[in-house]
Design a protein around this motif. Structure first.
Motif, PDB file in Angstrom:
ATOM      1  N   LEU A 148      47.223  36.198  42.737  1.00 48.73           N
ATOM      2  CA  LEU A 148      47.209  35.513  44.047  1.00 48.73           C
ATOM      3  C   LEU A 148      46.060  36.178  45.006  1.00 48.73           C
ATOM      4  O   LEU A 148      45.606  35.233  45.630  1.00 48.73           O
ATOM      5  N   VAL A 149      46.028  37.226  44.707  1.00 49.90           N
ATOM      6  CA  VAL A 149      45.092  38.019  45.600  1.00 49.90           C
ATOM      7  C   VAL A 149      43.522  37.519  45.313  1.00 49.90           C
ATOM      8  O   VAL A 149      42.713  37.333  45.983  1.00 49.90           O
ATOM      9  N   ALA A 150      43.406  37.527  43.927  1.00 49.51           N
ATOM     10  CA  ALA A 150      41.732  36.813  43.553  1.00 49.51           C
ATOM     11  C   ALA A 150      41.663  35.525  43.962  1.00 49.51           C
ATOM     12  O   ALA A 150      40.639  35.148  44.423  1.00 49.51           O
ATOM     13  N   GLN A 151      42.775  34.621  43.671  1.00 45.89           N
ATOM     14  CA  GLN A 151      42.468  33.336  44.379  1.00 45.89           C
ATOM     15  C   GLN A 151      42.329  33.126  45.897  1.00 45.89           C
ATOM     16  O   GLN A 151      41.486  32.200  46.252  1.00 45.89           O
ATOM     17  N   LEU A 152      43.044  34.052  46.578  1.00 42.26           N
ATOM     18  CA  LEU A 152      42.717  34.090  48.117  1.00 42.26           C
ATOM     19  C   LEU A 152      41.515  34.438  48.417  1.00 42.26           C
ATOM     20  O   LEU A 152      40.881  33.915  49.384  1.00 42.26           O
ATOM     21  N   ALA A 153      41.026  35.517  47.639  1.00 41.11           N
ATOM     22  CA  ALA A 153      39.575  35.861  47.911  1.00 41.11           C
ATOM     23  C   ALA A 153      38.756  34.782  47.574  1.00 41.11           C
ATOM     24  O   ALA A 153      37.653  34.611  48.442  1.00 41.11           O
TER      25      ALA A 153
END
Length: 439
Positions: A148-153
């Protein structure tokens, strides 16, 4: 990963705590990436203006983006090694300085050669941002939050693309070339100050173990790259990134506006709206994919392969639609589906991440990230050459998309079982180690 493919929402030993401080530090790094994407995609809305300014044809115009992506792709493994060695903050700082100088140089370029050099420097700085942001996410948030953190970035990065399509396009026609690009370069100065003041590589108490003295030199670098490449998860991640990212990337980066205006007969305003739709769809789909993958790792391959298949089908329908122009409804659907390409490419990192230990994450991410940009660069070149040789036949030129999609699709199918099997083996070993208490 359990038998149902659901990831348990539990913390692993040594996981960083996350929280508001993590969001603030990681957000500073994401801001650096946001500005980089704004600069990277600014040529996408200025392609026709650049052709007039420098008096160049389609092949020469595509060279701008090809050179930028060539530098970007070529820098991915070196940048990954630098991140593993120096940390995210130092690499991000170098990247900001380089891409800001490149954007300023592009603003004042009067010759084609000077403009090429500026885009190359911009590409070099841009190359240092995303892998560094991935490392920040891994250092500041629990592992279960990784997808999720990677997709948000990536989502925030796409917001930079939105700035290009909505703001820079309008400023370009109201203020002119030099004022628009020089003014936008001020953003690099702002994020550099924020980075130097607020960004930290890791939370207190979570510093990585110092690298042994043997972890230097050419032999170590070769071993680091070879070990990352040897993992099937790294190679599968690279091919997923290769196959999913480029159909939208080459369209947004350069050829979308000319295709919609010259081949489909749309106005610049309408074409700009469709490009904006791709960016908005990317942001929405990124949130959905991130949530799905965080809960169900088994969904990674179906999402990636499904995105490839639907994208190829819609490209074929659009390019070979009978009649002079495809209907607007079809173009809208195509742009919505192209919006899923970026989030699907992020799935590649979700295969490389569990396949490599923390000290090799930057190198592995660099290999994965190189895939999509190599495909985008190849497509940009092929489209430019084919447009010049066929008299601007976009149907023929854009058909080069299918060649690379077929290549990538076959490699994903070849590697998928080996990579998943290896990942399950690692997870089984991790569970045993987590519950084992020495006597």
């Amino acid at each position: 990963m359990s038998g149902s493919g659901t990831t348990a929402a539990r913390s692993l030993p040594g996981d960083p705590p996350g929280g508001a401080r993590a969001v603030a530090v990681w957000g500073t790094g994401v801001a650096v990436y946001f500005v980089a994407v704004t600069y990277r995609t600014s040529l996408g809305v200025a392609g026709l203006d650049a052709a007039d300014r420098f008096h160049i044809n389609a092949s020469a115009l595509s060279t701008f983006s090809i050179l930028q992506l060539l530098v970007y792709a070529g820098m991915q493994i070196p940048v990954g090694l630098l991140v593993d060695r120096l940390g995210a903050k130092k690499v991000l700082a170098i990247g900001v300085v380089l891409y800001t100088i490149g954007q300023f140089g592009f603003a004042f370029s009067e010759s084609y050669a000077m403009a090429l050099g500026s885009r190359a420097m911009l590409g070099c700085g841009d190359a240092m941002t995303f892998i560094s942001v991935l490392r920040l996410g891994a250092r500041w948030f629990p592992a279960r939050r990784g997808p999720l953190v990677a997709q948000l970035a990536a989502l925030v990065g796409m917001a930079g693309n939105l700035i290009s399509t909505l703001v820079l396009a309008r400023l370009l026609h109201s203020l002119g070339w030099t004022a628009t690009f020089a003014g936008s370069a001020a953003g690099g100065v702002v994020v550099l100050v924020l980075l130097l003041l607020f960004l930290k590589d890791h939370p207190e108490g979570f510093a990585p173990a110092p690298a042994p003295a043997t972890h230097t030199g050419a032999a170590f670098i070769r071993r680091q790259i070879a070990d990352a490449w040897r993992e099937p998860g790294t190679r599968l991640g690279m091919w997923i990134h290769f196959t999913t990212q480029f159909p939208a990337m080459f369209f947004l980066l350069l050829w979308g506006l000319p295709f919609l205006v010259e081949a489909q007969g749309l106005s610049r305003a309408t074409a700009g709206t469709l490009l904006t739709l791709i960016v908005l769809a990317n942001m929405a789909v990124g949130l959905v994919y991130g949530q799905i993958i965080a809960r169900h790792h088994a969904a990674r391959l179906p999402l990636a392969l499904g995105t490839v298949g639907v994208t190829a089908a819609l490209w074929a329908t659009t390019l070979f639609w009978p009649g002079p122009h495809a209907p607007m409804a079809l173009l809208v659907v195509l742009c919505l589906v192209l919006g899923a390409c970026g989030p699907a490419s992020m799935i590649g990192f979700d295969f490389a991440r569990p396949a490599n230990p923390p000290e090799r994450q930057g190198t592995a991410s660099g290999i994965v990230n190189m895939g999509g940009f190599m495909a985008s660069m190849s497509t940009l070149l092929a489209v430019g050459v084919l447009l010049d040789t066929t008299g601007d036949d976009y149907s023929v030129a854009f058909s080069s998309v299918f060649v690379l999609e077929a290549l990538g699709f076959s490699q994903i199918l070849r590697l998928r079982r080996r990579a998943v099997h290896r990942e399950r083996e690692r997870q089984a070993v991790s569970r045993v180690e987590a519950v084992h208490v020495p006597a």
